[in-house]
Design a protein around this motif. Structure first.
Motif, PDB file in Angstrom:
ATOM      1  N   GLU A   8       0.928  -1.101  -0.014  1.00  0.00           N
ATOM      2  CA  GLU A   8       0.155   0.120  -0.013  1.00  0.00           C
ATOM      3  C   GLU A   8       0.997   1.401   0.005  1.00  0.00           C
ATOM      4  O   GLU A   8       2.173   1.343   0.801  1.00  0.00           O
ATOM      5  N   SER A   9       0.500   2.248  -0.795  1.00  0.00           N
ATOM      6  CA  SER A   9       1.592   3.369  -0.925  1.00  0.00           C
ATOM      7  C   SER A   9       0.687   4.649  -1.017  1.00  0.00           C
ATOM      8  O   SER A   9      -0.514   4.710  -1.638  1.00  0.00           O
ATOM      9  N   LYS A  10       1.324   5.825  -0.574  1.00  0.00           N
ATOM     10  CA  LYS A  10       0.491   7.188  -0.772  1.00  0.00           C
ATOM     11  C   LYS A  10       1.545   7.943  -1.646  1.00  0.00           C
ATOM     12  O   LYS A  10       1.260   9.209  -1.680  1.00  0.00           O
ATOM     13  N   ILE A  11       2.589   7.594  -2.328  1.00  0.00           N
ATOM     14  CA  ILE A  11       3.388   8.345  -2.850  1.00  0.00           C
ATOM     15  C   ILE A  11       3.128   8.772  -4.266  1.00  0.00           C
ATOM     16  O   ILE A  11       3.070  10.009  -4.956  1.00  0.00           O
ATOM     17  N   THR A  12       2.816   7.888  -5.180  1.00  0.00           N
ATOM     18  CA  THR A  12       2.874   8.039  -6.756  1.00  0.00           C
ATOM     19  C   THR A  12       1.780   7.225  -7.074  1.00  0.00           C
ATOM     20  O   THR A  12       1.678   6.029  -6.990  1.00  0.00           O
ATOM     21  N   TYR A  13       1.067   7.819  -8.069  1.00  0.00           N
ATOM     22  CA  TYR A  13      -0.173   7.146  -8.774  1.00  0.00           C
ATOM     23  C   TYR A  13      -0.069   7.326 -10.275  1.00  0.00           C
ATOM     24  O   TYR A  13       0.221   8.258 -10.840  1.00  0.00           O
ATOM     25  N   ILE A  14      -0.140   6.185 -10.965  1.00  0.00           N
ATOM     26  CA  ILE A  14      -0.172   6.123 -12.557  1.00  0.00           C
ATOM     27  C   ILE A  14      -1.576   5.410 -12.948  1.00  0.00           C
ATOM     28  O   ILE A  14      -1.848   4.458 -12.506  1.00  0.00           O
ATOM     29  N   ASP A  15      -2.159   6.143 -14.112  1.00  0.00           N
ATOM     30  CA  ASP A  15      -3.140   5.776 -14.517  1.00  0.00           C
ATOM     31  C   ASP A  15      -2.632   5.284 -15.949  1.00  0.00           C
ATOM     32  O   ASP A  15      -2.561   6.272 -16.983  1.00  0.00           O
ATOM     33  N   GLY A  16      -2.503   4.198 -16.255  1.00  0.00           N
ATOM     34  CA  GLY A  16      -1.676   4.001 -17.626  1.00  0.00           C
ATOM     35  C   GLY A  16      -2.547   3.984 -18.643  1.00  0.00           C
ATOM     36  O   GLY A  16      -2.113   4.451 -19.792  1.00  0.00           O
TER      37      GLY A  16
ATOM     38  N   TYR B 130       2.565  12.731  -8.412  1.00  0.00           N
ATOM     39  CA  TYR B 130       3.378  12.762  -7.241  1.00  0.00           C
ATOM     40  C   TYR B 130       2.561  13.351  -6.057  1.00  0.00           C
ATOM     41  O   TYR B 130       2.362  14.360  -5.909  1.00  0.00           O
ATOM     42  N   ARG B 131       2.138  12.480  -5.069  1.00  0.00           N
ATOM     43  CA  ARG B 131       1.524  12.859  -3.849  1.00  0.00           C
ATOM     44  C   ARG B 131       0.236  13.684  -4.180  1.00  0.00           C
ATOM     45  O   ARG B 131      -0.164  14.716  -3.610  1.00  0.00           O
ATOM     46  N   GLY B 132      -0.405  13.110  -5.278  1.00  0.00           N
ATOM     47  CA  GLY B 132      -1.455  13.811  -5.957  1.00  0.00           C
ATOM     48  C   GLY B 132      -1.363  15.065  -6.896  1.00  0.00           C
ATOM     49  O   GLY B 132      -2.387  15.439  -7.484  1.00  0.00           O
ATOM     50  N   TYR B 133      -0.319  15.555  -7.003  1.00  0.00           N
ATOM     51  CA  TYR B 133       0.039  16.620  -8.038  1.00  0.00           C
ATOM     52  C   TYR B 133       0.536  16.154  -9.410  1.00  0.00           C
ATOM     53  O   TYR B 133       1.451  15.205  -9.326  1.00  0.00           O
ATOM     54  N   PRO B 134      -0.185  16.421 -10.501  1.00  0.00           N
ATOM     55  CA  PRO B 134       0.132  15.962 -11.655  1.00  0.00           C
ATOM     56  C   PRO B 134       1.625  16.306 -12.135  1.00  0.00           C
ATOM     57  O   PRO B 134       1.956  17.332 -11.758  1.00  0.00           O
ATOM     58  N   ILE B 135       2.135  15.401 -12.742  1.00  0.00           N
ATOM     59  CA  ILE B 135       3.720  15.674 -13.176  1.00  0.00           C
ATOM     60  C   ILE B 135       3.902  17.060 -13.836  1.00  0.00           C
ATOM     61  O   ILE B 135       4.860  17.691 -13.731  1.00  0.00           O
ATOM     62  N   GLU B 136       2.949  17.092 -14.684  1.00  0.00           N
ATOM     63  CA  GLU B 136       3.035  18.568 -15.831  1.00  0.00           C
ATOM     64  C   GLU B 136       2.895  19.724 -14.782  1.00  0.00           C
ATOM     65  O   GLU B 136       3.815  20.526 -15.383  1.00  0.00           O
ATOM     66  N   GLN B 137       2.429  19.736 -13.741  1.00  0.00           N
ATOM     67  CA  GLN B 137       2.203  21.178 -13.098  1.00  0.00           C
ATOM     68  C   GLN B 137       3.695  21.057 -12.346  1.00  0.00           C
ATOM     69  O   GLN B 137       4.125  22.294 -12.157  1.00  0.00           O
ATOM     70  N   LEU B 138       4.153  20.069 -11.540  1.00  0.00           N
ATOM     71  CA  LEU B 138       5.315  20.050 -11.021  1.00  0.00           C
ATOM     72  C   LEU B 138       6.485  20.117 -11.784  1.00  0.00           C
ATOM     73  O   LEU B 138       7.404  21.194 -11.488  1.00  0.00           O
ATOM     74  N   ALA B 139       6.579  19.782 -12.860  1.00  0.00           N
ATOM     75  CA  ALA B 139       7.653  20.140 -13.848  1.00  0.00           C
ATOM     76  C   ALA B 139       7.662  21.554 -14.452  1.00  0.00           C
ATOM     77  O   ALA B 139       8.652  22.120 -14.462  1.00  0.00           O
TER      78      ALA B 139
ATOM     79  N   LEU C  33       8.433  17.105  -1.465  1.00  0.00           N
ATOM     80  CA  LEU C  33       7.147  16.486  -1.579  1.00  0.00           C
ATOM     81  C   LEU C  33       6.954  14.828  -1.563  1.00  0.00           C
ATOM     82  O   LEU C  33       6.192  14.521  -0.568  1.00  0.00           O
ATOM     83  N   LEU C  34       8.043  14.397  -2.334  1.00  0.00           N
ATOM     84  CA  LEU C  34       8.076  12.860  -2.114  1.00  0.00           C
ATOM     85  C   LEU C  34       8.454  12.291  -0.758  1.00  0.00           C
ATOM     86  O   LEU C  34       7.775  11.222  -0.284  1.00  0.00           O
ATOM     87  N   LEU C  35       9.088  13.153  -0.349  1.00  0.00           N
ATOM     88  CA  LEU C  35       9.670  12.484   1.352  1.00  0.00           C
ATOM     89  C   LEU C  35       8.594  12.858   2.162  1.00  0.00           C
ATOM     90  O   LEU C  35       8.212  12.003   3.124  1.00  0.00           O
ATOM     91  N   TYR C  36       8.062  14.215   2.118  1.00  0.00           N
ATOM     92  CA  TYR C  36       7.194  14.247   3.410  1.00  0.00           C
ATOM     93  C   TYR C  36       5.795  14.459   3.157  1.00  0.00           C
ATOM     94  O   TYR C  36       5.007  14.743   4.042  1.00  0.00           O
TER      95      TYR C  36
END
Ligand code: SDX
Length: 435
Positions: free
Chosen positions: A59-67, A74-83, A94-97
């Protein structure tokens, strides 16, 4: 929310005239899971899923992928916005905390990571033991593992303070080791980190500065490097992350676990694909030779595969590949590279593959490795350094997943079983009686 307390319904497995019930857990998003932990005890049977295509290992709360939708959070934030809006150390926090840092938290985190970027001076003597032509991934795997020989004061996994120091040390020191591996391979002196540079600029300077002249990092290239680190930072339970979790489940020290993940990432089916993808483009060489390689990739009797295409999870476009493609064009424009033959082959190969029945039917889209190789080559990195750069970025993802596993009170050693099809018991024959 713990999946165990999530809305619980019941599932069941029927084999012949026997039936067993098992709880079904719901996550916040994504597929439900059937908890079969008691299957063997109740039925005497194991499940069988060699590639773990239908198995949730944790069970993890870190990263979610919808293939299917091509979504990466990453922790609910879309990779596009973080990048687009953040930097790599913000993604690390974000990933650690689990939350984006406030301005003061970000400043403190940057400060702490920056002041761990030097490595023990004897690491440079450790490097002298390698051949100059050693693959940089061999050097990285060896030197990350060697960190546990230098930093005994942060190997007690039961101590949260030591866990955090080890985590910061690896996020900070792995780029320094990566730059040292590159310098060692080209016979140039190691370059110390500088605390007044941001993470990506510091890394580029450690790779490309020489004692004979001042080195000023190109801000466009530094931003591209930082974005490449963000894109590669974590990716759910991929092969190398699963390796880190399994190594960590035995209680091994964090440096050894990350070294295990680095070793796994090296494979061409995984993190080694960016190096393999560029070598493939070079082997194709010209646009007119693409059909021959596409034919081979489609031939069931030929094990040849197009490197940089396909993914176990993404059956739609890898969201990272789109950002990588944009970054690739930014870097080529900044460097004034117009007619890169490799890019011409890459663009034509992508066009052909995306319209080919076989690739459409098998949902084989370009993945992140398809464009990262071209970008990194344009930035001056040799292909042997591509997976090293992937490892620099993924170190934070490995650590975040390791930390989550260690801090799970229900964690225990991972120990899969097997379907045995070997010899049944038989008696020993003395050699004198063997023909
Ligand atoms: C990464 O897991 C992660 O999240 C990984 C990663 C991360 O961030 O950690 O995203 C990073 O590793 C990206 C993937 C990089 N690897 C490559 O680009 C190597 C080339 N790709 C393939 O080796 C393959 O697509 C995999 C390994 C990525 C995925 O393999 P799967 O899920 O086991 O799928 P498969 O091998 O069963 O392929 C399904 C079908 C097969 O045909 P059939 O046997 O069903 O007839 O598609 C075919 C394969 O033959 N196929 C390809 C192909 N990839 C799959 N055919 C031609 N070229 C390819 N690249």
């Amino acid at each position: 929310m713990d999946a165990k307390t999530a809305a619980k319904t019941n599932g069941s497995i029927t084999v012949g005239n026997k039936n067993w019930d098992f709880p079904v857990y719901k996550g916040t998003i994504g597929p439900d899971v059937l908890d079969i932990a008691k299957l063997y005890g109740e039925s005497g049977m194991f499940t069988y899923d060699p590639g773990f295509t239908s198995t949730a290992s944790c069970e993890s709360k870190i990263t979610y992928i919808d293939g299917d939708e091509g979504i990466l959070l990453y922790r609910g934030y879309p990779i596009e916005q973080l990048a687009e809006h953040g930097d790599f150390l913000e993604t690390c926090y974000l990933l650690l905390y689990g939350e984006l840092p406030t301005p003061s938290q970000k400043a403190d985190f940057d400060y702490r990571v920056t002041r761990h970027t030097m490595v023990h001076e004897q690491m440079s003597r450790f490097f002298q033991g390698f051949r100059r032509d050693a693959h940089p991934m061999a050097v990285m795997t060896g030197s990350i593992g060697a960190l546990s020989a230098f930093y005994h004061d942060s190997t007690d996994i039961a101590d949260p303070t030591q866990r955090m120091i080890a985590s910061l040390r690896m996020i900070a020191k792995v780029p320094t080791l990566a730059a040292m591996a590159y310098k060692y391979s080209v016979g140039q002196p190691f370059v110390y980190p500088k605390n007044d540079l941001d993470y990506a600029s510091n890394f580029l300077r450690m790779c490309y500065a020489v004692p004979t002249e001042e080195y000023k990092p190109n801000p466009v290239l530094a931003r591209a490097m930082d974005r490449i680190f963000i894109l590669h930072a974590d990716h759910e339970q991929n092969a190398s992350t699963s390796t880190v979790r399994l190594a960590g489940s035995s209680g091994a020290n964090p440096f050894a676990c990350i070294a295990a993940g680095c070793a796994c990432l090296w494979g061409p089916a995984h993190g080694g694909a960016n190096e393999a993808a560029l070598n493939m483009l070079a082997e194709i060489g010209t646009v007119d030779r693409i059909p021959e390689f596409v034919r081979r990739a489609k031939d069931k009797n030929d094990s040849y595969r197009l490197m940089g295409f396909g993914h176990r999870v993404y059956k739609n476009y890898d969201p990272r590949a789109k950002i990588m493609q944009k970054t690739c064009h930014e870097v080529l424009a900044e460097l004034g590279i117009k007619d890169d033959p490799l890019l011409d082959v890459a663009m034509e190969l992508e066009k052909i593959a995306l319209h080919d029945e076989y690739f459409i039917e098998k949902k084989l889209y370009p993945n992140i490795d398809f464009y990262s190789g071209i970008t990194l080559k344009a930035m001056g990195f040799p292909t042997t350094m591509f997976t090293v750069l992937f490892a620099v970025a993924r170190t934070v993802g490995w650590i975040a997943q390791w930390k989550e596993m260690i801090e799970d009170p229900k964690q225990k050693i991972g120990r899969p079983r097997q379907l045995y099809t070997g010899a049944v018991q038989r008696d020993y024959t003395p050699i004198s009686r063997r023909k």
